[in-house]
Motif scaffolding. Structure first.
Motif, PDB file in Angstrom:
ATOM      1  N   GLN A 146       0.818  -1.326   0.099  1.00 40.37           N
ATOM      2  CA  GLN A 146      -0.131  -0.033  -0.027  1.00 40.37           C
ATOM      3  C   GLN A 146       0.918   1.285   0.041  1.00 40.37           C
ATOM      4  O   GLN A 146       0.782   2.294  -0.750  1.00 40.37           O
ATOM      5  N   THR A 147       1.841   1.196   0.855  1.00 40.22           N
ATOM      6  CA  THR A 147       2.794   2.433   0.874  1.00 40.22           C
ATOM      7  C   THR A 147       3.527   2.419  -0.378  1.00 40.22           C
ATOM      8  O   THR A 147       3.838   3.757  -0.732  1.00 40.22           O
ATOM      9  N   LEU A 148       3.845   1.415  -0.924  1.00 38.01           N
ATOM     10  CA  LEU A 148       4.560   1.687  -2.369  1.00 38.01           C
ATOM     11  C   LEU A 148       3.833   2.290  -3.620  1.00 38.01           C
ATOM     12  O   LEU A 148       4.137   2.791  -4.202  1.00 38.01           O
ATOM     13  N   ALA A 149       2.322   1.761  -3.508  1.00 39.52           N
ATOM     14  CA  ALA A 149       1.587   1.944  -4.386  1.00 39.52           C
ATOM     15  C   ALA A 149       1.335   3.564  -4.216  1.00 39.52           C
ATOM     16  O   ALA A 149       1.191   4.305  -5.151  1.00 39.52           O
ATOM     17  N   THR A 153      -2.894  -5.139  -4.533  1.00 35.68           N
ATOM     18  CA  THR A 153      -2.997  -6.557  -4.329  1.00 35.68           C
ATOM     19  C   THR A 153      -1.182  -6.852  -4.414  1.00 35.68           C
ATOM     20  O   THR A 153      -0.620  -6.150  -5.052  1.00 35.68           O
ATOM     21  N   GLU A 154      -1.203  -7.958  -3.407  1.00 36.30           N
ATOM     22  CA  GLU A 154       0.587  -8.258  -3.445  1.00 36.30           C
ATOM     23  C   GLU A 154       0.559  -9.895  -3.362  1.00 36.30           C
ATOM     24  O   GLU A 154      -0.290 -10.682  -3.073  1.00 36.30           O
ATOM     25  N   GLY A 155       1.722 -10.305  -3.831  1.00 33.47           N
ATOM     26  CA  GLY A 155       2.160 -11.652  -3.790  1.00 33.47           C
ATOM     27  C   GLY A 155       3.685 -11.607  -3.501  1.00 33.47           C
ATOM     28  O   GLY A 155       4.238 -10.530  -3.474  1.00 33.47           O
ATOM     29  N   PRO A 156       4.428 -12.678  -3.522  1.00 30.94           N
ATOM     30  CA  PRO A 156       5.661 -12.865  -3.401  1.00 30.94           C
ATOM     31  C   PRO A 156       6.547 -11.980  -4.304  1.00 30.94           C
ATOM     32  O   PRO A 156       6.411 -12.388  -5.658  1.00 30.94           O
ATOM     33  N   ASN A 157       7.193 -10.811  -4.160  1.00 29.01           N
ATOM     34  CA  ASN A 157       7.844  -9.876  -4.914  1.00 29.01           C
ATOM     35  C   ASN A 157       7.089  -9.344  -5.913  1.00 29.01           C
ATOM     36  O   ASN A 157       7.701  -8.996  -7.012  1.00 29.01           O
ATOM     37  N   LEU A 158       5.811  -9.184  -5.798  1.00 25.22           N
ATOM     38  CA  LEU A 158       4.973  -8.822  -6.782  1.00 25.22           C
ATOM     39  C   LEU A 158       3.941  -7.650  -5.964  1.00 25.22           C
ATOM     40  O   LEU A 158       3.444  -8.123  -4.924  1.00 25.22           O
ATOM     41  N   VAL A 159       3.886  -6.754  -6.751  1.00 26.15           N
ATOM     42  CA  VAL A 159       2.832  -5.822  -6.264  1.00 26.15           C
ATOM     43  C   VAL A 159       1.873  -5.257  -7.554  1.00 26.15           C
ATOM     44  O   VAL A 159       2.446  -4.757  -8.713  1.00 26.15           O
ATOM     45  N   ALA A 160       0.643  -5.325  -7.452  1.00 32.17           N
ATOM     46  CA  ALA A 160      -0.280  -4.807  -8.582  1.00 32.17           C
ATOM     47  C   ALA A 160      -1.034  -3.659  -8.110  1.00 32.17           C
ATOM     48  O   ALA A 160      -1.794  -3.774  -7.016  1.00 32.17           O
TER      49      ALA A 160
END
Length: 128
Positions: free
Chosen positions: A4-7, A64-71
């Motif tokens: 969330q912070t990255l987005a 959304t996020e997963g291992p080493n991924l952010v959408a």
């Protein structure tokens, strides 16, 4: 940095046209895959995008996020320097490195309205 912070950091910097803040989120070798610009190093992509932007307003829809991924799903109300609108809704998928900086960013959206406006303004686009 959590997803969330990255987005929020990414969209805030993009909307403010803050190149330094944008590039601090990316690994130096990061590549952006864009429907209009093609695959481009992040250090080249963002100056081009910002030069092709007269105004932008971004509206976060979800993260959304997963291992080493952010959408990041958002609406990009994009105005070209001439004042022509090229708005779209998209999903950016960020692949993160071990340092939590973006290594690859893939942009997904329907270019049916943005591409014609962009090509009229700039004279070209990737795969145009």
């Amino acid at each position: 940095m959590n997803a969330q912070t990255l987005a929020t950091s990414y969209l805030t910097a993009l909307e403010a046209a803050d190149l330094d803040a944008l590039l601090t989120l990316f690994h130096p070798d990061a590549v952006v895959h864009s429907p209009l610009y093609g695959p481009t190093p992040a250090g080249d992509f963002y100056p081009r995008l910002l030069a092709d932007t007269g105004r932008s307003s971004l509206h976060l829809r979800g993260v959304t996020e997963g291992p080493n991924l952010v959408a990041i799903w958002f609406r990009f109300d994009w105005t070209l320097p001439s004042g022509a609108p090229a708005d779209f809704e998209c999903v950016d998928v960020l692949e993160l490195g071990d340092d939590d900086r973006i290594r690859t960013l893939r942009i997904f959206y329907d270019t049916v309205t943005a591409r014609p406006a962009f090509e009229e303004e700039t004279g070209t686009s990737w795969r145009g």
